[in-house]
Design an enzyme around this catalytic site. Structure first.
Site, PDB file in Angstrom:
ATOM      1  N   GLY A 215       0.813  -1.207   0.000  1.00 25.32           N
ATOM      2  CA  GLY A 215       0.000   0.000   0.000  1.00 25.32           C
ATOM      3  C   GLY A 215       0.849   1.260   0.000  1.00 25.32           C
ATOM      4  N   SER A 216       0.383   2.253   0.718  1.00 21.18           N
ATOM      5  CA  SER A 216       1.016   3.574   0.649  1.00 21.18           C
ATOM      6  C   SER A 216       2.403   3.636   1.270  1.00 21.18           C
ATOM      7  CB  SER A 216       0.113   4.611   1.311  1.00 21.18           C
ATOM      8  OG  SER A 216      -1.074   4.776   0.553  1.00 21.18           O
ATOM      9  N   THR A 217       2.803   2.632   2.070  1.00 19.01           N
ATOM     10  CA  THR A 217       4.177   2.646   2.582  1.00 19.01           C
ATOM     11  C   THR A 217       5.179   2.539   1.441  1.00 19.01           C
ATOM     12  OG1 THR A 217       4.152   0.241   2.950  1.00 19.01           O
ATOM     13  CG2 THR A 217       3.505   1.643   4.794  1.00 19.01           C
TER      14      THR A 217
END
Length: 486
Positions: A215-217
């Site tokens: 995801g956004s990591t």
């Protein structure tokens, strides 16, 4: 009469020489084959005749041996087995060994040539030294806080010391007690069957062997690629990304959870996790540039050992442009282990260099003499120091003024990135909550810790899942403990 005696004596000497030759043949030539013969019980009897060496955490044994009184005499025991299972693995008389019990088996079992001053004599005599010990890099307070923070939810925590690569915590949840598999008989086979039948897979080491959409990591990797390639020269300047953003070649609009992402800067996109900006930057960098960038962080490397094998984190080598956009925000087929994402955070904290992660500090004889000590080695140069310093600033802003505020620690410098990863058919699965981050004392030059937390939490309501809400508090507790231990 005398000639007869001589002939008889000569025959006896010949027979004696034949016996000696046959003994040498059996002992040296055929011994390896005979050892591996399933009908030969002697290796198993010898293996468990003496207590096994121990695995240590903070100088304290977290394993032991119990005299069962059976033919396979000594069974393995574990202190707080579920807490340390992802580190130790199991040593079973029925099912073999895993993780450190496997990679350090020769030391623990006393068969390593390094445990004796006369290894050639040991090979000839077929004897074994007392089992040696394995000292791990794990710090007990961090391990316990990570384990308790997950509270039995499906997920994992990996924490590193960025400057050295020492693994400070390695937790997988839910866990199991390796002692249930130590022996033989119905009790052991029944425990094995029950553990393998559970849908939550307690024996799966999620920290090392499970890959998730990050995801956004993953946007930190894309940001590094954009800065390294020159696609972004001013992290505080507008990127020109339109909102709504159509995935290239499609009519599909990429949504944002945050507001204000239209034409936003890289700094704003990291602080509030703008999907549109980061997808656009990934497309602008292009597939060759993204592949080069992810490779520098360790993606697509199947050779990583810590010393247990680590699952390969994945970024597709062939992508259409719309799929490249999704992959650049940690979706589509992008996959990463929690350890890999802790390495991403460590690269940011450690001026762009990733030290090779390791779990064993040293191995010793039973008496405590050092057999082997792990030395620090470099794994990858993920980015230039100047790029890392930009990302340090942006991740600190994300914690101080953005989506990662629940990871803030008073009096410490903390940087981080939240993530909520969609998965399942049409993204209908419960999202995974991520947080990756790092922390340092303002008075220290080197960062104390880099951490990655993923929480699956299939029991939670979809709207309640978020990296900032579910994963960041766990990371905060682990990082705070690491700072206290400095």
């Amino acid at each position: 009469m005398i000639p007869c005696i001589r002939r008889a004596a000569g025959l006896c000497l010949l027979l004696l020489a034949a016996l000696l030759v046959n003994a040498v043949r059996v002992q040296l030539v055929e011994a390896p084959v005979l050892d591996k013969n399933p009908a030969n019980r002697r290796p198993a009897l010898a293996r468990y005749a003496e207590p096994r060496g121990n695995i240590l955490v903070g100088g304290r044994p977290v394993t032991g041996s119990r005299d069962s009184g059976g033919r396979l005499r000594h069974e393995r025991t574990y202190t707080e087995g579920p807490l340390y299972a992802p580190v130790t693995g199991y040593s079973s008389q029925t099912y073999g060994t895993t993780f450190l019990e496997h990679t350090e088996d020769t030391v623990l079992a006393g068969t390593s040539a390094m445990l004796t001053a006369l290894p050639l004599w040991r090979e000839f005599s077929r004897t074994r030294a007392p089992g040696g010990n394995v000292e791990t890099t794990i710090e007990a307070p961090l391990q316990r806080l990570a384990f308790e923070g997950l509270r039995g939810k499906r997920g994992a925590v990996a924490a590193l010391e960025p400057s050295s690569g020492r693994i400070l915590a390695l937790v997988s949840s839910p866990s199991y007690d390796p002692a249930a598999l130590s022996g033989t008989g119905r009790r052991t086979t029944g425990a094995w069957a029950r553990l393998n039948a559970r849908t939550d897979q307690p024996m799966l080491n999620r920290a090392l062997r499970q890959t998730y959409p990050p995801g956004s990591t993953f946007k930190l990797v894309t940001a590094a690629a954009a800065l390294e390639s020159g696609v972004v020269e001013d992290p505080d300047g507008p990127t020109g990304t339109p909102e709504p953003y159509l995935l290239p070649g499609t009519r599909t609009r990429l949504p944002n959870e945050a507001t204000g992402c239209g034409r936003a800067s890289l700094a704003y996109a990291i602080r509030w996790s703008c999907n549109t900006v980061m997808a656009h930057l990934g497309v602008t960098v292009g597939l060759p540039g993204m592949l080069e960038a992810v490779g520098r962080f360790g993606f697509n490397d199947g050779s990583l050992r810590v010393p247990s094998a680590v699952a390969r984190s994945h970024f597709d080598r062939e992508l259409t442009v719309d799929r490249l956009a999704l992959s650049s925000i940690g979706q589509y087929d992008t996959r990463a282990t929690p350890l890999q994402m802790a390495m991403v955070a460590a690269a940011v904290a450690n001026e762009g260099e990733i030290a090779h992660p390791y779990l064993v500090e040293r191995t010793t004889t039973a008496g405590g003499d050092t057999v082997r000590r792990q030395l620090r080695t470099s794994y990858r140069r993920a980015m230039r120091p100047t790029t890392a310093r930009v990302l340090q600033r942006l991740t600190v802003e994300a914690v101080e003024r953005g989506s990662g505020r629940r990871a803030a620690i008073p009096g410490a410098i903390v940087g981080g990135k939240t993530g909520t990863a969609q998965h399942g058919m049409d993204n209908i699965g419960t999202p995974y909550a991520w947080f990756i981050g790092w922390a340092k004392d303002p008075d220290e030059v080197r960062p104390a810790v880099a951490v990655a937390v993923v929480v699956e939490d299939a029991a939670a309501k979809r709207q309640d899942i978020s990296g900032g809400g579910s994963a960041a508090p766990i990371a905060r507790a682990v990082m705070a403990a690491a700072l206290r231990g400095r």
